[in-house]
Scaffold this motif. Structure first.
Motif, PDB file in Angstrom:
ATOM      1  N   THR A   1       0.854  -1.184   0.000  1.00 53.98           N
ATOM      2  CA  THR A   1       0.000   0.000   0.000  1.00 53.98           C
ATOM      3  C   THR A   1       0.891   1.235   0.000  1.00 53.98           C
ATOM      4  OG1 THR A   1      -0.118   0.315   2.403  1.00 53.98           O
ATOM      5  CG2 THR A   1      -1.644  -1.292   1.432  1.00 53.98           C
ATOM      6  N   ALA A   2       0.281   2.408  -0.100  1.00 54.61           N
ATOM      7  CA  ALA A   2       1.063   3.644  -0.048  1.00 54.61           C
ATOM      8  C   ALA A   2       1.734   3.810   1.303  1.00 54.61           C
ATOM      9  CB  ALA A   2       0.148   4.838  -0.343  1.00 54.61           C
ATOM     10  N   GLU A   3       1.178   3.178   2.333  1.00 51.83           N
ATOM     11  CA  GLU A   3       1.718   3.311   3.682  1.00 51.83           C
ATOM     12  C   GLU A   3       2.824   2.317   3.973  1.00 51.83           C
ATOM     13  OE1 GLU A   3      -1.628   3.222   2.992  1.00 51.83           O
ATOM     14  OE2 GLU A   3      -1.722   5.419   3.125  1.00 51.83           O
ATOM     15  N   GLY A   4       2.978   1.299   3.115  1.00 54.35           N
ATOM     16  CA  GLY A   4       4.010   0.307   3.366  1.00 54.35           C
ATOM     17  C   GLY A   4       3.556  -1.074   2.957  1.00 54.35           C
ATOM     18  N   GLU A   5       4.129  -2.093   3.582  1.00 56.39           N
ATOM     19  CA  GLU A   5       3.831  -3.473   3.239  1.00 56.39           C
ATOM     20  C   GLU A   5       3.213  -4.198   4.431  1.00 56.39           C
ATOM     21  OE1 GLU A   5       7.402  -5.329   1.877  1.00 56.39           O
ATOM     22  OE2 GLU A   5       7.227  -4.480  -0.154  1.00 56.39           O
ATOM     23  N   SER A   6       2.337  -5.155   4.122  1.00 55.39           N
ATOM     24  CA  SER A   6       1.785  -6.059   5.114  1.00 55.39           C
ATOM     25  C   SER A   6       2.083  -7.480   4.673  1.00 55.39           C
ATOM     26  CB  SER A   6       0.271  -5.865   5.264  1.00 55.39           C
ATOM     27  OG  SER A   6      -0.031  -4.590   5.784  1.00 55.39           O
ATOM     28  N   ARG A   7       2.455  -8.319   5.623  1.00 53.26           N
ATOM     29  CA  ARG A   7       2.784  -9.710   5.331  1.00 53.26           C
ATOM     30  C   ARG A   7       1.760 -10.607   6.025  1.00 53.26           C
ATOM     31  NH1 ARG A   7       7.951 -10.099   3.211  1.00 53.26           N
ATOM     32  NH2 ARG A   7       9.063  -8.109   3.227  1.00 53.26           N
ATOM     33  N   VAL A   8       1.107 -11.442   5.234  1.00 49.45           N
ATOM     34  CA  VAL A   8       0.070 -12.322   5.753  1.00 49.45           C
ATOM     35  C   VAL A   8       0.300 -13.732   5.233  1.00 49.45           C
ATOM     36  CG1 VAL A   8      -1.625 -10.459   5.949  1.00 49.45           C
ATOM     37  CG2 VAL A   8      -1.505 -11.795   3.832  1.00 49.45           C
ATOM     38  N   ARG A   9      -0.306 -14.685   5.918  1.00 54.97           N
ATOM     39  CA  ARG A   9      -0.169 -16.059   5.463  1.00 54.97           C
ATOM     40  C   ARG A   9      -0.989 -16.298   4.197  1.00 54.97           C
ATOM     41  NH1 ARG A   9       2.110 -19.174   9.594  1.00 54.97           N
ATOM     42  NH2 ARG A   9       2.044 -18.188  11.650  1.00 54.97           N
ATOM     43  N   ARG A  10      -2.212 -15.744   4.176  1.00 55.46           N
ATOM     44  CA  ARG A  10      -3.102 -15.931   3.037  1.00 55.46           C
ATOM     45  C   ARG A  10      -3.898 -14.648   2.790  1.00 55.46           C
ATOM     46  NH1 ARG A  10      -5.554 -22.145   3.342  1.00 55.46           N
ATOM     47  NH2 ARG A  10      -3.521 -23.185   3.477  1.00 55.46           N
ATOM     48  N   VAL A  11      -4.392 -14.511   1.577  1.00 50.69           N
ATOM     49  CA  VAL A  11      -5.161 -13.322   1.233  1.00 50.69           C
ATOM     50  C   VAL A  11      -6.417 -13.715   0.455  1.00 50.69           C
ATOM     51  CG1 VAL A  11      -3.890 -12.925  -0.925  1.00 50.69           C
ATOM     52  CG2 VAL A  11      -5.047 -11.012   0.189  1.00 50.69           C
ATOM     53  N   VAL A  12      -7.497 -13.010   0.715  1.00 48.36           N
ATOM     54  CA  VAL A  12      -8.742 -13.130  -0.043  1.00 48.36           C
ATOM     55  C   VAL A  12      -8.919 -11.821  -0.806  1.00 48.36           C
ATOM     56  CG1 VAL A  12     -11.251 -13.338   0.099  1.00 48.36           C
ATOM     57  CG2 VAL A  12      -9.801 -14.687   1.636  1.00 48.36           C
TER      58      VAL A  12
END
Length: 395
Positions: free
Chosen positions: A189-200
């Motif tokens: 995103t414009a604010e940075g990164e997010s790390r997740v196991r899975r995404v919907v």
């Protein structure tokens, strides 16, 4: 400290995404949701005040079990929200017996044992006097289990309940890219990164900006509301319920009555001449045009007399269409880390709660309760993948 910002992320909180977020959070899953605007915004495919619910899904036999499960979950959602979201009262499907609307409805009813009642044009006119001009050889099918759903209210309710259950919701936040790797998924995103196991990914008209290779087309859908000029209550919802009506010329007129003397919502299935393909980033394409209401208005004097000549209001919503008219729902190329759902084809809202449950199942490694393999994103062939380029999407 965990290397993950959450177990699951949901991108796009329209009807499907909000329902998935609610389902995940209610199960205790560590989940975050991203929405580029505010839940229930006017550009969403969920916009428009109301949506028809019916169990006789003429679009595909596999959708009837999904509709039944969705209805159970609609009742649960409104109970938890403490807010009325589903208004039962039945619905009308009108047209020639062998036509797409009536024929498909009767086939679905026979196949799945759904209670319906067929009536001829004379009985229709007696019971629902605002429907005039129905040819003598046309039938009306009354489905008692049909009704209307409150569209934006439902999206906001599901998002709110998800937050209460522990979901972290980021509004006015655009996800620009999704990249699978290193055992999980990175969202930028414009604010940075997010790390997740899975995404919907339930990004609606902007799904293709995040997932390449999907056969999706975005169209504009004109919506109109007409004010009654009669004061006898014959356009109230209990006397003028939700309906779909196939006309002799071919277009299907749909709509629902008023509550407390407000406007009657009407539109054209096939979306009328105003439904043209567009780039969802092009604001000019969403501007209203005269053709967005003129075809509907011309139909009314001979079919629904008692409404003003011009709409009291009109709007343009967006939706996505697939080549076969069915949704896309499942993991990308069998990779369970990225689950997508899109291609509502303008008949997906009624299934939102059931789809949300299925998405939550897929994102947590469960098999959905309702078989939905016929909606697989890979059914058209070719390879689809998350778009990890720098292209900025609207989410």
């Amino acid at each position: 400290m965990s290397r993950w910002d959450a177990d699951v992320a949901v991108i796009g909180l329209g009807a499907w995404g909000a329902a998935a977020l609610w389902q995940l959070a209610s199960r205790g899953v560590d989940v975050i949701g991203f929405e580029s605007r505010k839940p229930g915004h006017a550009l969403s495919s969920s916009y428009g005040g109301s949506r028809m619910f019916r169990t006789t899904c003429l679009e595909h036999p596999g959708l009837v079990p999904l509709a039944r499960r969705s209805l159970e979950l609609w009742h649960r959602l409104q109970e938890e929200a403490g807010q009325r979201l589903f208004f039962p009262g039945g619905g009308l499907l009108i047209g020639p017996e062998a036509g797409a609307i009536v024929g498909g409805t009767l086939r679905a009813a026979r196949t799945h044992g759904i209670e319906v009642h067929s009536m001829g044009a004379a009985e229709l006119r007696e019971r629902f006097p605002r429907h005039t001009g129905v040819p003598g050889h046309h039938l009306a099918v009354w489905e008692p289990s049909a009704g209307i759903l409150r569209a934006e209210d439902s999206v906001r309710a599901a998002t709110r309940l998800a937050g209460i259950a522990g979901a972290r919701v980021y509004t006015d936040t655009r996800v620009r890219a999704v990249k699978a790797g290193d055992g999980g998924v990175v969202l930028r995103t414009a604010e940075g990164e997010s790390r997740v196991r899975r995404v919907v990914i339930t990004a609606g008209s902007w799904l293709s900006a995040l997932v390449g290779g999907l056969p999706l087309e975005t169209l504009r859908m004109p919506l109109t509301w007409f004010r009654p000029v009669v004061t006898d209550g014959s356009f109230e919802l209990d006397r003028f319920p939700v309906f779909m009506r196939e006309t002799e010329e071919g277009p299907v007129l749909w709509g629902n009555g008023t509550e407390g003397g407000h406007e009657v919502k009407l539109g054209l299935e096939g979306y009328g001449p105003g439904a043209t393909a567009l780039d969802p980033e092009d604001d000019g394409e969403r501007a209203l045009r005269p053709q967005d209401w003129t075809d509907v208005a011309r139909m009314l004097p001979g079919r629904l007399p008692g409404l003003e000549d011009l709409p009291a209001k009109a709007a343009v919503s967006l939706f996505t269409r697939t080549p076969d008219g069915q949704f896309l729902l499942g993991a990308l190329d069998g990779d369970p880390r990225i689950v997508v759902a899109g291609g509502c084809n303008a008949h997906g809202f009624k299934h939102a709660t059931g789809i949300g449950e299925a998405l939550a199942d897929l994102a947590t490694g469960r098999t959905p309760e309702v078989p939905l393999d016929f909606l697989s994103p890979g059914r058209f062939g070719g390879r689809v993948a998350a778009n990890a380029s720098s292209m900025e999407s609207a989410l």
